[in-house]
Design a protein around this motif. Structure first.
Motif, PDB file in Angstrom:
ATOM      1  N   GLU A  41       0.835  -1.199   0.000  1.00 50.29           N
ATOM      2  CA  GLU A  41       0.000   0.000   0.000  1.00 50.29           C
ATOM      3  C   GLU A  41       0.871   1.251   0.000  1.00 50.29           C
ATOM      4  N   ARG A  42       0.266   2.356  -0.450  1.00 52.87           N
ATOM      5  CA  ARG A  42       0.959   3.644  -0.391  1.00 52.87           C
ATOM      6  C   ARG A  42       0.716   4.266   0.978  1.00 52.87           C
ATOM      7  N   PRO A  43       1.751   4.370   1.807  1.00 55.68           N
ATOM      8  CA  PRO A  43       1.555   4.955   3.139  1.00 55.68           C
ATOM      9  C   PRO A  43       1.689   6.471   3.119  1.00 55.68           C
ATOM     10  N   LYS A  44       1.276   7.077   4.213  1.00 56.79           N
ATOM     11  CA  LYS A  44       1.559   8.496   4.437  1.00 56.79           C
ATOM     12  C   LYS A  44       2.904   8.560   5.160  1.00 56.79           C
ATOM     13  N   PRO A  45       3.606   9.690   5.113  1.00 63.11           N
ATOM     14  CA  PRO A  45       4.937   9.787   5.733  1.00 63.11           C
ATOM     15  C   PRO A  45       4.943   9.477   7.234  1.00 63.11           C
ATOM     16  N   ALA A  46       3.855   9.769   7.924  1.00 66.14           N
ATOM     17  CA  ALA A  46       3.819   9.564   9.373  1.00 66.14           C
ATOM     18  C   ALA A  46       3.344   8.166   9.758  1.00 66.14           C
ATOM     19  N   ARG A  47       3.112   7.297   8.809  1.00 69.95           N
ATOM     20  CA  ARG A  47       2.640   5.942   9.087  1.00 69.95           C
ATOM     21  C   ARG A  47       3.677   5.201   9.923  1.00 69.95           C
ATOM     22  N   ALA A  48       3.217   4.468  10.916  1.00 73.58           N
ATOM     23  CA  ALA A  48       4.121   3.733  11.812  1.00 73.58           C
ATOM     24  C   ALA A  48       4.675   2.501  11.109  1.00 73.58           C
ATOM     25  N   LEU A  49       5.949   2.318  11.243  1.00 69.44           N
ATOM     26  CA  LEU A  49       6.652   1.184  10.663  1.00 69.44           C
ATOM     27  C   LEU A  49       7.031   0.249  11.789  1.00 69.44           C
ATOM     28  N   LYS A  50       6.901  -1.052  11.564  1.00 65.46           N
ATOM     29  CA  LYS A  50       7.293  -2.003  12.600  1.00 65.46           C
ATOM     30  C   LYS A  50       8.157  -3.103  11.992  1.00 65.46           C
ATOM     31  N   ILE A  51       8.824  -3.834  12.834  1.00 62.04           N
ATOM     32  CA  ILE A  51       9.723  -4.902  12.387  1.00 62.04           C
ATOM     33  C   ILE A  51       8.910  -5.964  11.652  1.00 62.04           C
ATOM     34  N   GLY A  52       9.423  -6.403  10.510  1.00 62.58           N
ATOM     35  CA  GLY A  52       8.752  -7.410   9.701  1.00 62.58           C
ATOM     36  C   GLY A  52       7.953  -6.832   8.551  1.00 62.58           C
ATOM     37  N   ASP A  53       7.784  -5.519   8.498  1.00 57.48           N
ATOM     38  CA  ASP A  53       7.055  -4.888   7.399  1.00 57.48           C
ATOM     39  C   ASP A  53       7.840  -5.033   6.099  1.00 57.48           C
ATOM     40  N   LYS A  54       7.110  -5.151   4.992  1.00 57.68           N
ATOM     41  CA  LYS A  54       7.717  -5.243   3.664  1.00 57.68           C
ATOM     42  C   LYS A  54       7.666  -3.871   3.013  1.00 57.68           C
ATOM     43  N   LEU A  55       8.797  -3.444   2.489  1.00 56.34           N
ATOM     44  CA  LEU A  55       8.894  -2.147   1.816  1.00 56.34           C
ATOM     45  C   LEU A  55       9.348  -2.331   0.379  1.00 56.34           C
ATOM     46  N   ARG A  56       8.775  -1.525  -0.509  1.00 54.67           N
ATOM     47  CA  ARG A  56       9.259  -1.425  -1.890  1.00 54.67           C
ATOM     48  C   ARG A  56       9.566   0.047  -2.107  1.00 54.67           C
TER      49      ARG A  56
END
Length: 135
Positions: A41-56
């Protein structure tokens, strides 16, 4: 500074700490422009990131697919930044392939032609055009 598992960090802050972007504002602009996808998904800049998340991430220096391994809110050395994520083997292979293709692609720009022509270059062009017109 590394964070514990239960803490969360902003996407733009993590991208800056992981050295994908030179400044936080550049990271924020990239997230807003859609160059970063979090779990598809397209996140907003302030979206919380946690361990295990997938990023492209689509950056100027390549396309990256990775899994977040550690969280950090401060920018450290490059050696520390590499430990924050694990890049997929497919992503590495794809980036290497695109780098090879760019290296082997022909370049068609003339080294003397950058910006406006110099007076000498303009005279040579006019001379060439005149000779072509006579034949």
């Amino acid at each position: 500074m590394k964070q514990t598992e239960d803490e969360k960090i902003r996407v733009d802050k993590w991208l800056w700490a992981a050295r994908f972007y030179k400044t936080r504002s550049m990271a924020t602009d990239a997230v807003e422009a859609g160059h970063v996808h979090l779990n598809g998904e397209r996140p907003k800049p302030a979206r919380a990131l946690k361990i295990g998340d997938k990023l492209r991430i689509y950056a100027a220096h390549g396309e990256f697919e990775m899994t977040v391994r550690q969280l950090a809110d401060k920018r450290g050395s490059a050696a520390i930044a590499v430990t924050l994520y694990e890049e997929s083997p497919e992503s590495i292979a794809k980036r290497e392939q695109s780098r090879e293709m760019q290296a082997t692609a022909p370049h068609f720009d003339h080294p003397d032609v950058r910006g406006r022509p110099t007076k000498k270059w303009r005279r040579e062009l006019h001379s060439f055009e005149r000779k072509q017109g006579r034949e």
